[in-house]
Design an enzyme around this catalytic site. Sequence first.
Site, PDB file in Angstrom:
ATOM      1  N   TYR A 107       0.871  -1.094   0.063  1.00  0.00           N
ATOM      2  CA  TYR A 107       0.093  -0.011  -0.213  1.00  0.00           C
ATOM      3  C   TYR A 107       0.824   1.287   0.101  1.00  0.00           C
ATOM      4  O   TYR A 107       1.434   1.512   0.959  1.00  0.00           O
ATOM      5  CB  TYR A 107      -0.875  -0.038   1.342  1.00  0.00           C
ATOM      6  CG  TYR A 107      -1.929   1.182   1.086  1.00  0.00           C
ATOM      7  CD1 TYR A 107      -2.690   1.648   0.192  1.00  0.00           C
ATOM      8  CD2 TYR A 107      -1.729   1.893   2.448  1.00  0.00           C
ATOM      9  CE1 TYR A 107      -3.201   2.891   0.216  1.00  0.00           C
ATOM     10  CE2 TYR A 107      -2.402   3.108   2.539  1.00  0.00           C
ATOM     11  CZ  TYR A 107      -3.110   3.747   1.561  1.00  0.00           C
ATOM     12  OH  TYR A 107      -3.635   4.647   1.499  1.00  0.00           O
ATOM     13  N   ASP A 180      -0.019  -7.552   6.354  1.00  0.00           N
ATOM     14  CA  ASP A 180      -1.040  -6.813   6.122  1.00  0.00           C
ATOM     15  C   ASP A 180      -1.920  -7.729   5.045  1.00  0.00           C
ATOM     16  O   ASP A 180      -1.575  -7.866   4.001  1.00  0.00           O
ATOM     17  CB  ASP A 180      -0.757  -5.593   5.250  1.00  0.00           C
ATOM     18  CG  ASP A 180      -1.976  -4.674   4.810  1.00  0.00           C
ATOM     19  OD1 ASP A 180      -3.378  -5.230   4.674  1.00  0.00           O
ATOM     20  OD2 ASP A 180      -1.637  -3.573   4.497  1.00  0.00           O
TER      21      ASP A 180
HETATM   22  N1  PLP Z   1      -3.467  -1.390   3.753  1.00  0.00           N
HETATM   23  C1  PLP Z   1      -4.102  -1.870   2.508  1.00  0.00           C
HETATM   24  C2  PLP Z   1      -3.565  -2.737   1.771  1.00  0.00           C
HETATM   25  C3  PLP Z   1      -4.693  -0.598   1.859  1.00  0.00           C
HETATM   26  O1  PLP Z   1      -5.233  -0.762   0.619  1.00  0.00           O
HETATM   27  C4  PLP Z   1      -4.986   0.332   2.619  1.00  0.00           C
HETATM   28  C5  PLP Z   1      -5.887   1.721   2.054  1.00  0.00           C
HETATM   29  O2  PLP Z   1      -6.164   1.707   1.025  1.00  0.00           O
HETATM   30  C6  PLP Z   1      -4.480   0.731   3.902  1.00  0.00           C
HETATM   31  C7  PLP Z   1      -3.626  -0.605   4.461  1.00  0.00           C
HETATM   32  C8  PLP Z   1      -4.975   2.002   4.797  1.00  0.00           C
HETATM   33  O3  PLP Z   1      -6.096   1.800   5.293  1.00  0.00           O
HETATM   34  P1  PLP Z   1      -6.853   3.191   5.565  1.00  0.00           P
HETATM   35  O4  PLP Z   1      -7.083   3.768   4.474  1.00  0.00           O
HETATM   36  O5  PLP Z   1      -7.963   2.698   6.413  1.00  0.00           O
HETATM   37  O6  PLP Z   1      -5.811   3.902   6.487  1.00  0.00           O
END
Ligand code: PLP
Length: 384
Positions: A107, A180
């Site tokens: 991400y 993640d």
């Molecule tokens: N991890 C992944 C794989 C994501 O796609 C995202 C957001 O798009 C995040 C973390 C971060 O999440 P948030 O937008 O709720 O902070």
Amino acid sequence: MSSSRLPWSKRSLTAQAMGHVDPITKAVVPPIHVATTYIRDEDNAYSSGYVYGRPDNATIREAEGVLAMLEEAEAGALLFSSGMAAATAVFQALNPGDHIVASKVMYWALRNWLMTEAVRWGLAVDFVETDDLDAVAKAVVPGRTKLVWVETPSNPLWTITDIAAVAEIAHAAGARLAVDSTTASPVHTRPLNLGADIVMHAATKVLNGHSDVVAGALAGATADEFWARIASIRKMQGAILGPFEAYLLMRGMRTLHVRTAAQAKSALDLAQRLSAHSKVARVLYPGLPQHPGHDIAARQMEGGFGYMLSIQVTGGEAAAISTAAKVRLWKRATSLGGVESLVEHRASIEGPGTPCPPDLLRLSTGIEDVEDLYRDLDEALRAS
Ligand code: PLP
């Protein structure tokens, strides 16, 4: 709690939010607890277990209970105000000078945070292709590396990392493994059972599933000192989710199994059909046998390969952007995991340094009729 010790299947328990019935009204839907403060007992103790709204809340605990059950997390789960708040709490629990090995494809906002803020905090970060086990083994420094951070399937190329193999490498070097697992969801993958120490979710995505809550979550294998430090960071920094959002997340999670099954089925169908499309150069989806991570995905994912896929368009970047401009049913928007299907040209979001090719469109498959989804994309691709 391991699945063999559960009285009912995870799907049944999730649908009923663990079967909670309100003890006063007998309501099948729990109330939303909004109080920020709680009465002390006459002996000055807090026998209810609740003291103040920043550290904890009963609505939060209910949603955390469902997630901990889904992830089979012995240490339990912690909800945060966003996925980023959850992820960064893990890194903030490390000490200055600690070394981190992280997936190169991940991400983008978290990658940026690691390259800027984490480094400013005195953490040393190396990004490697975590689907390459030799590269992970080479990057990990025994005694110095304290955390390996893996995203799988990873955004937006859907690279698959072998969680069990990376857990072995990390543990042999004295490091923890955090995963993640946002795009896998607890329905398709349970990283803690594969040896990970912490699993993270952007609960904003498929856990909630309705694009109306920003939330994050961690679930832990062991209630050790590191896990306690993460909980303390959430408490001290006020990074907990609000009770209304926790209620909405709980409502969303009740249909998680039904949604993920439908979304994964449609994503596979679209991936197969788009692979034969004259305007598509390449489809990236771990459910396709030609995907480099397919065999590992088939081993570590259950009940499907998730709702995310990407396509590379034959006409290059201009054709990709034009395709996204021409869809009518797919929605041209960022984010993923909701019931509505979304399309996004990722390279223009991620900016310089992204591993995302310019001709790539990221597709988040919702629950609409898959025939409609295909027809809309087909027409947009042909017109571009
Ligand atoms: N991890 C992944 C794989 C994501 O796609 C995202 C957001 O798009 C995040 C973390 C971060 O999440 P948030 O937008 O709720 O902070």
